[in-house]
Design an enzyme around this catalytic site. Structure first.
Site, PDB file in Angstrom:
ATOM      1  N   LYS A  39       0.852  -1.194   0.000  1.00 52.69           N
ATOM      2  CA  LYS A  39       0.000   0.000   0.000  1.00 52.69           C
ATOM      3  C   LYS A  39       0.886   1.242   0.000  1.00 52.69           C
ATOM      4  O   LYS A  39       2.111   1.137   0.173  1.00 52.69           O
ATOM      5  CB  LYS A  39      -0.919  -0.025   1.213  1.00 52.69           C
ATOM      6  CG  LYS A  39      -0.193   0.010   2.540  1.00 52.69           C
ATOM      7  CD  LYS A  39      -1.164  -0.118   3.699  1.00 52.69           C
ATOM      8  CE  LYS A  39      -0.425   0.004   5.015  1.00 52.69           C
ATOM      9  NZ  LYS A  39      -1.234   0.524   6.082  1.00 52.69           N
ATOM     10  N   ARG A 137      -8.716   1.072  15.618  1.00 50.14           N
ATOM     11  CA  ARG A 137      -8.756   1.720  14.309  1.00 50.14           C
ATOM     12  C   ARG A 137      -9.894   1.010  13.595  1.00 50.14           C
ATOM     13  O   ARG A 137     -10.993   0.953  14.152  1.00 50.14           O
ATOM     14  CB  ARG A 137      -7.389   1.561  13.626  1.00 50.14           C
ATOM     15  CG  ARG A 137      -7.229   2.449  12.421  1.00 50.14           C
ATOM     16  CD  ARG A 137      -5.808   2.442  11.886  1.00 50.14           C
ATOM     17  NE  ARG A 137      -5.423   1.181  11.261  1.00 50.14           N
ATOM     18  CZ  ARG A 137      -4.271   0.989  10.625  1.00 50.14           C
ATOM     19  NH1 ARG A 137      -3.403   1.971  10.521  1.00 50.14           N
ATOM     20  NH2 ARG A 137      -3.972  -0.173  10.081  1.00 50.14           N
ATOM     21  N   HIS A 166      -4.844  -6.130  13.856  1.00 43.54           N
ATOM     22  CA  HIS A 166      -3.605  -5.363  13.684  1.00 43.54           C
ATOM     23  C   HIS A 166      -3.119  -4.885  15.054  1.00 43.54           C
ATOM     24  O   HIS A 166      -3.925  -4.463  15.871  1.00 43.54           O
ATOM     25  CB  HIS A 166      -3.891  -4.171  12.765  1.00 43.54           C
ATOM     26  CG  HIS A 166      -2.661  -3.472  12.272  1.00 43.54           C
ATOM     27  ND1 HIS A 166      -1.582  -4.137  11.730  1.00 43.54           N
ATOM     28  CD2 HIS A 166      -2.326  -2.152  12.232  1.00 43.54           C
ATOM     29  CE1 HIS A 166      -0.649  -3.260  11.379  1.00 43.54           C
ATOM     30  NE2 HIS A 166      -1.074  -2.050  11.674  1.00 43.54           N
ATOM     31  N   ARG A 223       1.510 -10.186   7.322  1.00 45.32           N
ATOM     32  CA  ARG A 223       1.447  -9.010   6.428  1.00 45.32           C
ATOM     33  C   ARG A 223       2.686  -8.153   6.689  1.00 45.32           C
ATOM     34  O   ARG A 223       2.737  -7.394   7.651  1.00 45.32           O
ATOM     35  CB  ARG A 223       0.192  -8.184   6.726  1.00 45.32           C
ATOM     36  CG  ARG A 223      -1.123  -8.955   6.659  1.00 45.32           C
ATOM     37  CD  ARG A 223      -2.312  -8.003   6.863  1.00 45.32           C
ATOM     38  NE  ARG A 223      -2.199  -7.205   8.062  1.00 45.32           N
ATOM     39  CZ  ARG A 223      -2.748  -7.500   9.240  1.00 45.32           C
ATOM     40  NH1 ARG A 223      -3.475  -8.590   9.389  1.00 45.32           N
ATOM     41  NH2 ARG A 223      -2.591  -6.696  10.275  1.00 45.32           N
ATOM     42  N   TYR A 275      14.462  31.247   1.776  1.00 48.92           N
ATOM     43  CA  TYR A 275      13.312  31.928   2.379  1.00 48.92           C
ATOM     44  C   TYR A 275      13.521  32.166   3.865  1.00 48.92           C
ATOM     45  O   TYR A 275      14.005  31.286   4.590  1.00 48.92           O
ATOM     46  CB  TYR A 275      12.054  31.081   2.220  1.00 48.92           C
ATOM     47  CG  TYR A 275      11.520  30.996   0.812  1.00 48.92           C
ATOM     48  CD1 TYR A 275      11.197  32.143   0.097  1.00 48.92           C
ATOM     49  CD2 TYR A 275      11.304  29.755   0.208  1.00 48.92           C
ATOM     50  CE1 TYR A 275      10.675  32.056  -1.188  1.00 48.92           C
ATOM     51  CE2 TYR A 275      10.787  29.664  -1.073  1.00 48.92           C
ATOM     52  CZ  TYR A 275      10.477  30.819  -1.757  1.00 48.92           C
ATOM     53  OH  TYR A 275       9.961  30.736  -3.022  1.00 48.92           O
ATOM     54  N   CYS A 322      12.665  24.484   0.259  1.00 49.63           N
ATOM     55  CA  CYS A 322      11.623  25.181  -0.524  1.00 49.63           C
ATOM     56  C   CYS A 322      10.690  24.134  -1.134  1.00 49.63           C
ATOM     57  O   CYS A 322      10.903  22.932  -0.988  1.00 49.63           O
ATOM     58  CB  CYS A 322      12.239  25.985  -1.664  1.00 49.63           C
ATOM     59  SG  CYS A 322      13.664  26.970  -1.223  1.00 49.63           S
ATOM     60  N   ASP A 324      10.456  23.335  -4.254  1.00 53.52           N
ATOM     61  CA  ASP A 324      11.110  22.541  -5.307  1.00 53.52           C
ATOM     62  C   ASP A 324      12.635  22.558  -5.247  1.00 53.52           C
ATOM     63  O   ASP A 324      13.285  22.081  -6.179  1.00 53.52           O
ATOM     64  CB  ASP A 324      10.689  23.068  -6.688  1.00 53.52           C
ATOM     65  CG  ASP A 324       9.187  23.131  -6.826  1.00 53.52           C
ATOM     66  OD1 ASP A 324       8.551  22.077  -6.793  1.00 53.52           O
ATOM     67  OD2 ASP A 324       8.650  24.248  -6.934  1.00 53.52           O
TER      68      ASP A 324
HETATM   69  C1  LIG Z   1      -3.286  -3.440   8.355  1.00 53.57           C
HETATM   70  C2  LIG Z   1      -1.804  -3.441   8.196  1.00 53.57           C
HETATM   71  N1  LIG Z   1      -1.157  -4.610   8.093  1.00 53.57           N
HETATM   72  C3  LIG Z   1       0.166  -4.667   7.941  1.00 53.57           C
HETATM   73  C4  LIG Z   1       0.936  -3.528   7.899  1.00 53.57           C
HETATM   74  C5  LIG Z   1       2.421  -3.654   7.731  1.00 53.57           C
HETATM   75  O1  LIG Z   1       3.101  -3.146   8.827  1.00 53.57           O
HETATM   76  P1  LIG Z   1       4.692  -3.066   8.781  1.00 53.57           P
HETATM   77  O2  LIG Z   1       5.000  -2.093   7.697  1.00 53.57           O
HETATM   78  O3  LIG Z   1       5.068  -2.557  10.118  1.00 53.57           O
HETATM   79  O4  LIG Z   1       5.171  -4.424   8.469  1.00 53.57           O
HETATM   80  C6  LIG Z   1       0.310  -2.291   8.022  1.00 53.57           C
HETATM   81  C7  LIG Z   1       1.110  -1.079   8.008  1.00 53.57           C
HETATM   82  O5  LIG Z   1       0.783  -0.001   8.343  1.00 53.57           O
HETATM   83  C8  LIG Z   1      -1.103  -2.243   8.179  1.00 53.57           C
HETATM   84  O6  LIG Z   1      -1.741  -1.084   8.303  1.00 53.57           O
END
Ligand SMILES: Cc1ncc(COP(=O)(O)O)c(C=O)c1O
Length: 382
Positions: A39, A137, A166, A223, A275, A322, A324
């Protein structure tokens, strides 16, 4: 692929480092399947580029945040099991099913919309119920599980494939009491499903830190995000690893961020830079003007604090970052010239600037440093 002279900045993705990191996690996970969490544009590394490497490494599961990321993978021809971890609007339920994406469910409304869409399309969808275990969450409270199960039982198009959760506090501390509490809650939910006579084949709660530290969290799918990119989830994770007498994984950072110098100039002693005139030179100063700024994801809080690497040497960022541009002091690197390579993250010669170092300077975590690198910058697999 080698960086083209026409590029003013680019991100290099090391194939060898990525494959090494996959190998390190596979060793840790044993029989457990590995989901590559890609993601957030693969944590800034490039969705399609990383998906290609993950496919090459034989990874069968991809985790994405959105429908759009899933569709981009399908359009690019990836046939892996893709699980959407985020939220898909009810009105887009059909698109999930048509693209054969799996989705995470924690609202009854989502389940109803998926059930209706699957009936209409005459096509099933694999769903993963996300259990609330303490992160607060996304997640459905265990007290509401009955309603979900009743609907699943009535909807032949809904295939309950996974149970997930999670961890909230696994990276921030060496104290494992909260992860243990969450794991217990997850196990209770898993057992409850079994008592109901529902076989849910896939169970997953482990992220990188859990995959590294706690085999009891592995179940049959983990994951893994940050670790695949060669970054430790936190210092605490590394410390916990050592405290537990475990051999730390040999992770290699996958990403390098590079650019070319847009101008070299010398300013007098006492000149203001950038700046707000926040920096004033204390000597005649040679500056490299670098066409990278906060638009590109180089955080403004790195003003007057970070350094970049040029010719294998450190060059301090002077003045404010800045939109860019940044300006770097190259007085002590006299041979610097127009279009020379600059490293913002990565290694040059004996010097290194890591995402963790920038995160410390910016008051954030490496996740944010790499994920916020503008997706429009070319990603080159090297
Ligand atoms: C739902 C979920 N699973 C797995 C992960 C992976 O976590 P990590 O990058 O710490 O391995 C994330 C990361 O934010 C997550 O939101």
């Amino acid at each position: 692929m080698k960086a083209d002279k026409k590029l003013i900045q680019w991100v290099e993705i090391s194939r060898q480092a990525f494959l090494n990191n996959v190998g390190e996690f596979k060793k840790r996970l044993g029989q457990t399947e590995l989901m590559a969490v890609i993601k957030g544009n693969a944590y800034g590394h490039g969705l399609l580029e990383v998906a290609g490497l993950a496919a090459e490494a034989g990874i069968k599961w991809f985790g994405v945040h959105s429908l759009e990321e899933g569709l981009a993978l399908r359009q690019a021809g990836f046939r892996q099991k893709i699980l959407v971890l985020g939220y898909v609007p009810l009105a887009q339920s059909s698109q999930l099913i048509e693209a054969e994406l799996r989705t995470t469910v924690y609202n009854l409304q989502t389940l109803r919309a998926l059930s209706a869409a699957s009936r209409q399309l005459k096509k099933p969808i694999f769903v993963h119920l996300k259990i609330e275990t303490g992160a607060n969450r996304q997640g459905l409270p265990t007290s509401k599980l009955d309603n979900f199960i009743n609907l699943i039982r009535k909807s032949p198009g809904l295939i309950l494939e996974g149970l997930s959760s999670h961890f909230a506090n696994i990276e921030d501390t060496t104290d494992d009491s909260y992860p243990r509490y969450q794991l217990e809650n997850f196990l209770k939910a898993v057992n409850w499903f079994e008592e109901q006579g529902l076989k849910v084949p896939v169970r997953h709660i482990a992220c990188s830190a859990a995959a590294i530290l706690y085999p009891e969290t592995h179940f049959n799918l983990a994951r893994v995000g940050i670790g695949l990119y060669g970054l430790w989830p936190s210092k605490e994770t590394l410390v916990s690893c050592r405290l537990r007498g475990q051999e730390p994984l040999k992770l290699k950072p996958v990403l390098s961020w590079r650019a070319r110098i847009a101008q070299v100039k010398t300013v007098s002693r006492g000149a203001y830079i950038g700046y707000g005139c926040t920096y004033r030179t204390t000597r005649p100063t040679k500056l490299a003007i670098i066409p990278v700024g906060y638009y590109d994801g180089y955080d403004r809080s790195l003003s007057n604090s970070a350094y970049v690497l040029i010719k294998g040497r450190r060059a301090q960022v002077r003045g404010r970052v800045c939109m860019d541009f940044i300006m770097a002091d190259v007085t002590d690197i006299p041979e610097v010239k127009l279009e020379d390579q600059v490293t913002l993250i990565g290694t040059e010669g004996k010097e290194k600037i890591s995402a963790d170092q920038l995160a410390n300077l910016a008051g954030t975590i490496s996740y944010e440093i790499v994920t916020r690198i503008n997706p429009l910058i070319p990603r080159l697999v090297v």
